[in-house]
Enzyme design. Structure first.
Site, PDB file in Angstrom:
ATOM      1  N   GLY A 227     102.787 -16.685 113.682  1.00 25.76           N
ATOM      2  CA  GLY A 227     104.165 -16.388 114.036  1.00 25.76           C
ATOM      3  C   GLY A 227     105.059 -17.596 114.188  1.00 25.76           C
ATOM      4  N   GLU A 268      96.334 -17.549 112.634  1.00 29.63           N
ATOM      5  CA  GLU A 268      96.458 -16.639 111.492  1.00 29.63           C
ATOM      6  C   GLU A 268      97.886 -16.645 110.951  1.00 29.63           C
ATOM      7  OE1 GLU A 268      95.339 -12.957 113.179  1.00 29.63           O
ATOM      8  OE2 GLU A 268      93.280 -13.553 113.582  1.00 29.63           O
ATOM      9  N   ARG A 307     113.359  -6.886 103.015  1.00 24.88           N
ATOM     10  CA  ARG A 307     113.527  -7.481 104.348  1.00 24.88           C
ATOM     11  C   ARG A 307     114.970  -7.461 104.866  1.00 24.88           C
ATOM     12  NH1 ARG A 307     112.609 -12.369 105.303  1.00 24.88           N
ATOM     13  NH2 ARG A 307     111.609 -12.127 107.344  1.00 24.88           N
ATOM     14  N   TYR A 311     114.833  -5.531 108.240  1.00 24.61           N
ATOM     15  CA  TYR A 311     114.880  -6.384 109.424  1.00 24.61           C
ATOM     16  C   TYR A 311     116.248  -7.007 109.682  1.00 24.61           C
ATOM     17  CZ  TYR A 311     109.745  -6.502 108.938  1.00 24.61           C
ATOM     18  OH  TYR A 311     108.418  -6.175 108.831  1.00 24.61           O
ATOM     19  N   CYS A 337     120.044   3.044  94.111  1.00 23.59           N
ATOM     20  CA  CYS A 337     120.953   4.113  94.519  1.00 23.59           C
ATOM     21  C   CYS A 337     120.747   4.409  96.007  1.00 23.59           C
ATOM     22  CB  CYS A 337     120.699   5.363  93.686  1.00 23.59           C
ATOM     23  SG  CYS A 337     121.958   6.629  93.921  1.00 23.59           S
ATOM     24  N   GLU A 338     120.967   3.415  96.800  1.00 26.27           N
ATOM     25  CA  GLU A 338     120.983   3.410  98.264  1.00 26.27           C
ATOM     26  C   GLU A 338     121.829   2.206  98.649  1.00 26.27           C
ATOM     27  OE1 GLU A 338     119.600   5.462 100.384  1.00 26.27           O
ATOM     28  OE2 GLU A 338     118.024   6.497  99.241  1.00 26.27           O
ATOM     29  N   TYR A 365     106.222 -11.379 102.375  1.00 26.44           N
ATOM     30  CA  TYR A 365     106.707  -9.999 102.532  1.00 26.44           C
ATOM     31  C   TYR A 365     107.825  -9.680 101.550  1.00 26.44           C
ATOM     32  CZ  TYR A 365     104.043 -10.768 106.742  1.00 26.44           C
ATOM     33  OH  TYR A 365     103.035 -11.108 107.601  1.00 26.44           O
TER      34      TYR A 365
END
Length: 408
Positions: A227, A268, A307, A311, A337-338, A365
């Site tokens: 992280g 990690e 993302r 997010y 189409c969004e 990601y």
């Protein structure tokens, strides 16, 4: 044409040439940045026995996995598919940690029976593991330290409401099952969240693990997850790895002295290792002047990079074709189409149809969360490493969309 990432690294290849050769949109990964990130982490924790377990959910391209293996980095996997891809990339099962989240027990059985070490993340899984293996197989226990940290509520993983791990308040229950079945617990694990730039959240969670660890006499590993904060915007704050390494090393060594012997310290990282290596190259298709906004449409969308919509994440955008053009303000949007807005009110050098735009921080990601929404093909992937650009995943075709469908 050169363009730089948020840490002033350059991709010394013409973006337009890459798109001409491999098509647009296109994912490009820069191996030199992965190498530099691994080295920075190794140097920051040179004072302890440290192991890097790459959280490969961030990017599972086999070329990336093989580069990690070359650099001495092992794997953290979260699914049978990732486990199999790790083996295909040359990893032995013993080099992989399986960190499930509420998965069917048969997935755990397969990984453990082949030699992977599981991070047990629930009381029910702990009981099943004890009943199934007793002391014959090792495991780690994923504790939830009830610490709130991270850059976004969707990427915080250690607070009381998080689904991940076993709450430390249930330590007595954990110990009861460990003792009942003589479970071979070799490590304690926690992952606090993502986008953490200071040492204190890691240390706060680590202190919880250190206290819990005193109840487990046979530990070999303390796993503090990952992280670490990476830079998204120019001059963005990032994790000071040397400072963080010194702070955590000091706390870890003090714990080992108290515990009575030296343990391994595991991390990690996922995004930290691969985010900045990746670029999504797109081509501007339409520049639409509107009374309220000027829209730049590109030949990609949330199907390739979700993302920003999922997010609200920021991705720096470079106009690689017209870098010296006059600055103008745009909404950069996709072709789905969004509503799929990449950037709102973003200042860019003047964008013209056909200009190649580079989205930075697309190595983590990006492709792994992509989809075929709107029956769109996923792009090709190219790895640039040691002076060579090579195709590491071809662009999809209609055959790929139809391959698993049954025509009645």
């Amino acid at each position: 044409m050169q363009f730089t990432d948020t840490e002033t690294q350059t991709l010394d290849i013409d973006a337009a040439q890459l798109c001409q050769q491999y098509g647009s949109p296109l994912y490009v990964y820069q191996g030199s940045i992965i190498r530099r990130k691994v080295q920075a982490l190794q140097e920051a924790f040179s004072g302890v026995t440290m192991k890097i377990k790459y959280a490969c959910k961030a990017n599972t391209n086999l070329a990336v996995l093989r580069l990690m293996r070359e650099l001495g980095v092992e794997l953290d996997v979260v699914s049978p598919g990732e486990f199999e891809m790790g083996k295909y990339a040359g990893y032995a099962p013993e080099q992989m940690t399986f960190t499930p989240s509420g998965v069917p027990y048969e997935e755990v059985r397969t990984a453990v029976d082949e030699g992977a070490t599981v991070n047990v993340d629930s009381i029910s899984l702990l009981e099943w593991f004890g009943q199934t293996y007793g002391s014959s197989k090792p495991c780690l226990i994923r504790l939830k330290p009830n610490v709130t940290a991270g850059g976004h509520d969707k990427i915080m993983t250690a607070h009381p409401d998080s689904k991940f791990g076993i709450s430390v308040t249930l330590l007595d229950d954990i110990l009861a099952f460990v003792n009942k079945y003589s479970i071979n617990v070799i490590g304690l694990h926690q992952h606090t969240g993502s986008d953490i730039k200071e040492a204190e959240p890691f240390l706060k969670a680590a202190r919880v693990l250190f206290e819990a660890a005193m109840h487990f006499p046979n530990l070999q590993i303390i796993d503090l997850g990952g992280g670490f904060k990476v830079g998204y915007k120019p001059d963005d704050a990032v994790t000071d790895m040397q400072h963080l390494g010194a702070e955590i090393t000091e706390g870890f060594r003090a714990f080992c002295a108290r515990y009575g012997r030296e343990l391994q310290l595991w991390f990690e990282p996922g995004k930290y290792l691969v985010s900045e290596c990746g670029y999504l190259l797109t081509t501007a298709t339409v520049v639409k002047e509107d009374p309220a906004r000027t829209f730049v449409h590109v030949d990609s969308g949330l199907n390739h990079l979700i993302r920003p919509m999922m997010y609200g994440s920021y991705h720096h955008i470079l106009n690689t074709t017209n870098p010296d053009g006059p600055l103008k303000t745009y909404n950069v949007v996709g072709y789905i189409c969004e509503t799929d807005t990449f950037a709102t009110d973003r200042e860019l050098p003047e964008v013209r149809p056909g200009d190649v735009l580079a989205f930075l921080n697309a190595g983590a990601y990006g492709f792994t969360m992509s989809s075929n929404y709107n029956a769109r093909y996923r792009p090709a992937e190219v790895l640039v490493d040691q002076g060579e650009a090579r195709l590491v995943r071809r662009r999809e075709t209609l055959d790929d969309l139809l391959r698993t469908q049954i025509d009645l």
